[in-house]
Design a protein around this motif. Structure first.
Motif, PDB file in Angstrom:
ATOM      1  N   UNK A   1     -21.472  -5.543  -5.898  1.00  0.00           N
ATOM      2  CA  UNK A   1     -20.345  -5.399  -6.709  1.00  0.00           C
ATOM      3  C   UNK A   1     -20.004  -4.032  -7.282  1.00  0.00           C
ATOM      4  N   UNK A   2     -18.894  -3.587  -7.327  1.00  0.00           N
ATOM      5  CA  UNK A   2     -18.504  -2.076  -7.806  1.00  0.00           C
ATOM      6  C   UNK A   2     -17.461  -2.323  -8.823  1.00  0.00           C
ATOM      7  N   UNK A   3     -17.570  -1.664  -9.809  1.00  0.00           N
ATOM      8  CA  UNK A   3     -16.565  -1.580 -10.917  1.00  0.00           C
ATOM      9  C   UNK A   3     -15.920  -0.485 -10.504  1.00  0.00           C
ATOM     10  N   UNK A   4     -14.305  -0.272 -10.099  1.00  0.00           N
ATOM     11  CA  UNK A   4     -13.570   0.817  -9.803  1.00  0.00           C
ATOM     12  C   UNK A   4     -12.756   1.096 -11.064  1.00  0.00           C
ATOM     13  N   UNK A   5     -12.701   2.350 -11.603  1.00  0.00           N
ATOM     14  CA  UNK A   5     -11.905   2.701 -12.659  1.00  0.00           C
ATOM     15  C   UNK A   5     -10.854   3.687 -11.904  1.00  0.00           C
ATOM     16  N   UNK A   6      -9.550   3.444 -12.177  1.00  0.00           N
ATOM     17  CA  UNK A   6      -8.623   4.397 -11.494  1.00  0.00           C
ATOM     18  C   UNK A   6      -7.707   5.097 -12.878  1.00  0.00           C
ATOM     19  N   UNK A   7      -7.455   6.327 -12.625  1.00  0.00           N
ATOM     20  CA  UNK A   7      -6.715   6.868 -13.539  1.00  0.00           C
ATOM     21  C   UNK A   7      -5.371   6.287 -13.702  1.00  0.00           C
ATOM     22  N   UNK A   8      -4.854   6.239 -14.956  1.00  0.00           N
ATOM     23  CA  UNK A   8      -3.344   5.545 -14.998  1.00  0.00           C
ATOM     24  C   UNK A   8      -2.295   6.534 -14.628  1.00  0.00           C
ATOM     25  N   UNK A   9      -1.344   6.055 -13.801  1.00  0.00           N
ATOM     26  CA  UNK A   9      -0.449   6.780 -13.663  1.00  0.00           C
ATOM     27  C   UNK A   9       0.711   6.823 -14.570  1.00  0.00           C
ATOM     28  N   UNK A  10       1.035   8.156 -15.439  1.00  0.00           N
ATOM     29  CA  UNK A  10       1.891   8.165 -16.539  1.00  0.00           C
ATOM     30  C   UNK A  10       3.302   7.761 -16.063  1.00  0.00           C
ATOM     31  N   UNK A  11       4.117   7.192 -16.834  1.00  0.00           N
ATOM     32  CA  UNK A  11       5.346   6.892 -16.618  1.00  0.00           C
ATOM     33  C   UNK A  11       5.767   6.373 -15.311  1.00  0.00           C
ATOM     34  N   UNK A  12       4.870   5.241 -14.700  1.00  0.00           N
ATOM     35  CA  UNK A  12       4.795   4.630 -13.613  1.00  0.00           C
ATOM     36  C   UNK A  12       6.027   3.753 -13.365  1.00  0.00           C
ATOM     37  N   UNK A  13       6.764   3.852 -12.437  1.00  0.00           N
ATOM     38  CA  UNK A  13       8.245   3.048 -12.290  1.00  0.00           C
ATOM     39  C   UNK A  13       7.894   1.757 -11.541  1.00  0.00           C
ATOM     40  N   UNK A  14       8.006   0.562 -12.059  1.00  0.00           N
ATOM     41  CA  UNK A  14       7.662  -0.365 -11.300  1.00  0.00           C
ATOM     42  C   UNK A  14       8.619  -0.643 -10.130  1.00  0.00           C
ATOM     43  N   UNK A  15      10.011  -0.026 -10.321  1.00  0.00           N
ATOM     44  CA  UNK A  15      10.824  -0.472  -9.245  1.00  0.00           C
ATOM     45  C   UNK A  15      10.433   0.240  -7.848  1.00  0.00           C
ATOM     46  N   UNK A  16       9.645   1.162  -7.831  1.00  0.00           N
ATOM     47  CA  UNK A  16       9.547   2.105  -6.856  1.00  0.00           C
ATOM     48  C   UNK A  16       7.845   1.664  -6.234  1.00  0.00           C
ATOM     49  N   UNK A  17       7.442   0.486  -6.470  1.00  0.00           N
ATOM     50  CA  UNK A  17       6.211   0.188  -5.938  1.00  0.00           C
ATOM     51  C   UNK A  17       6.523  -1.114  -4.848  1.00  0.00           C
ATOM     52  N   UNK A  18       5.910  -0.814  -3.607  1.00  0.00           N
ATOM     53  CA  UNK A  18       6.249  -1.778  -2.523  1.00  0.00           C
ATOM     54  C   UNK A  18       5.139  -2.364  -1.883  1.00  0.00           C
ATOM     55  N   UNK A  19       5.243  -3.489  -1.290  1.00  0.00           N
ATOM     56  CA  UNK A  19       4.038  -4.186  -0.893  1.00  0.00           C
ATOM     57  C   UNK A  19       4.409  -4.294   0.723  1.00  0.00           C
ATOM     58  N   UNK A  20       3.394  -3.948   1.495  1.00  0.00           N
ATOM     59  CA  UNK A  20       3.631  -3.959   2.824  1.00  0.00           C
ATOM     60  C   UNK A  20       2.482  -4.865   3.886  1.00  0.00           C
ATOM     61  N   UNK A  21       2.948  -5.434   4.735  1.00  0.00           N
ATOM     62  CA  UNK A  21       2.196  -6.427   5.560  1.00  0.00           C
ATOM     63  C   UNK A  21       1.878  -6.200   6.858  1.00  0.00           C
ATOM     64  N   UNK A  22       0.373  -5.941   7.290  1.00  0.00           N
ATOM     65  CA  UNK A  22      -0.052  -5.500   8.600  1.00  0.00           C
ATOM     66  C   UNK A  22      -0.671  -6.663   9.327  1.00  0.00           C
ATOM     67  N   UNK A  23      -0.017  -6.819  10.433  1.00  0.00           N
ATOM     68  CA  UNK A  23      -0.723  -7.836  11.272  1.00  0.00           C
ATOM     69  C   UNK A  23      -0.914  -7.153  12.692  1.00  0.00           C
ATOM     70  N   UNK A  24      -2.136  -7.360  13.052  1.00  0.00           N
ATOM     71  CA  UNK A  24      -2.732  -6.816  14.340  1.00  0.00           C
ATOM     72  C   UNK A  24      -2.229  -5.146  14.489  1.00  0.00           C
ATOM     73  N   UNK A  25      -2.605  -4.524  13.386  1.00  0.00           N
ATOM     74  CA  UNK A  25      -2.204  -3.022  13.328  1.00  0.00           C
ATOM     75  C   UNK A  25      -1.082  -2.764  13.555  1.00  0.00           C
ATOM     76  N   UNK A  26       0.063  -3.556  13.158  1.00  0.00           N
ATOM     77  CA  UNK A  26       1.279  -3.375  13.160  1.00  0.00           C
ATOM     78  C   UNK A  26       1.828  -3.555  11.881  1.00  0.00           C
ATOM     79  N   UNK A  27       2.783  -2.565  11.180  1.00  0.00           N
ATOM     80  CA  UNK A  27       3.452  -2.745   9.941  1.00  0.00           C
ATOM     81  C   UNK A  27       4.624  -3.787  10.270  1.00  0.00           C
ATOM     82  N   UNK A  28       4.431  -4.795   9.778  1.00  0.00           N
ATOM     83  CA  UNK A  28       5.355  -6.018  10.154  1.00  0.00           C
ATOM     84  C   UNK A  28       6.527  -6.044   9.359  1.00  0.00           C
ATOM     85  N   UNK A  29       6.333  -5.945   7.880  1.00  0.00           N
ATOM     86  CA  UNK A  29       7.402  -6.046   6.860  1.00  0.00           C
ATOM     87  C   UNK A  29       6.962  -5.503   5.396  1.00  0.00           C
TER      88      UNK A  29
END
Length: 343
Positions: free
Chosen positions: A128-156
């Motif tokens: 097990x690993x504990x990962x600590x990531x630096x907080x991005x200041x003033x992150x805009x949630x509307x510009x976060x996107x989730x991407x789905x990859x199937x068989x190494x193809x960016x599907x949607x």
């Protein structure tokens, strides 16, 4: 990272705890036996966590190998995953069902190991690993996107924040090729699995893609605006016209149009022309229920104390017993407060 630490024993025990700068596990000023300080078990890691927080600017976001404690943000004073102390991190990890799943049920939904393996995988041998990531200041949630990859193809792909943003549709022609190019250059041939889900952030001026996380291709990963059945049935590149039609992708009127002279019309598709696959980019529309927050708050099912959940499993009798214990505890607490006030 410290493989000698037994995270599971500290995550599933009951009670609230915090650590001190010089943990001793006792308090001579108290008449009652205090809960031991769990950081005694990993003093070096505790100091390393504190040093890492300072190195990353004093504000970090934690996660384990696969999951982040995003279901436990209600335990944090900022109602987010941002942590400024080691205690903040411990509180989020201990309060998260997602973290408990990673520690105790990590292989749920996986294919059984091959009988030929001499050492089949199990929870006891996972580093097990504990990962600590630096907080991005003033992150805009509307510009976060989730991407789905199937068989190494960016599907949607789709937006992560389930609210309607009027400016997003106009950005799609800019965002989609950026994400496609990032996937082709950084992830397509380098990530070990051929099926996975990744999250990106594209802040203004929308010229650089930040990889936020990579998630398993599994039902426990939230498909957001899509459904997993819909994603599994999507037709990728190289599919025939028949298969696209059968999956509801092609237009129903797919027959070749012929004019009176027997020649094909100008809008005919050239059989020799290769179709260019374009991944779907789905956004929340103005009229979608998600745009008005009619849906249940995210992770609300994880905000119930474990004692209440356990009591509910025993039916009405279990809940009555729980309420009886709760009233008894409250009476004892009131008695102690009254005694303190008379001293």
């Amino acid at each position: 990272d410290d493989p000698n630490i037994d995270f599971s024993s500290t995550d599933t025990d009951s009670g609230i705890f915090s650590s001190t700068s010089t943990p001793t596990g006792s308090d001579s000023g108290s008449d009652t036996e205090p809960n031991p300080d769990p950081s005694i078990q990993w003093p070096e890691l505790h100091q390393k966590i504190k040093a890492t927080i300072a190195e990353l600017g004093g504000n970090v976001v934690p996660k384990l190998n696969w999951s982040a404690p995003k279901d436990a943000t209600f335990m944090n004073a900022t109602n987010s995953m941002e942590c400024q102390t080691a205690n903040d991190i411990y509180c989020l990890l201990k309060s998260s069902d997602f973290i408990t799943h990673d520690l105790e049920q990590v292989f749920d939904g996986c294919e059984p190991p091959s009988p030929s393996l001499s050492h089949p995988p199990n929870e006891d041998i996972i580093p097990y690993h504990l990962i600590l990531r630096k907080t991005i200041p003033a992150l805009v949630p509307s510009l976060e996107f989730r991407c789905f990859v199937r068989s190494r193809t960016l599907l949607c792909m789709c937006q992560r924040d389930l609210n309607f943003y009027e400016f997003l549709p106009g950005l799609v022609p800019t965002l989609r090729p950026l994400i496609q190019r990032f996937f082709e250059e950084r992830l397509k041939d380098t990530f070990e699995d051929e099926n996975f889900v990744f999250d990106v952030y594209i802040p203004p001026p929308h010229k650089k893609v930040w990889l936020m996380d990579i998630n398993p291709w599994a039902p426990r990963t939230d498909p957001l605006i899509f459904s997993w059945l819909e994603i599994l049935e999507m037709v990728g590149p190289g599919a025939s016209v028949d298969s696209r039609t059968s999956n509801g992708v092609a237009n129903g009127d797919s027959e070749r149009k012929v004019d009176e002279d027997g020649w094909g019309s100008e809008d005919d598709n050239d059989d020799d022309e290769e179709d260019v696959f374009t991944p779907e980019f789905r956004l929340v529309n103005r009229d979608d229920p998600e745009a008005y927050s009619f849906n249940t708050p995210r992770y609300s099912a994880h905000k119930m104390p474990k004692d209440v959940v356990d009591a509910s499993g025993g039916g009405e009798a279990g809940l009555r017993e729980f309420m009886g214990r709760w009233r008894e505890i409250m009476r004892e607490q009131e008695g102690e407060d009254g005694a303190d006030g008379r001293r």
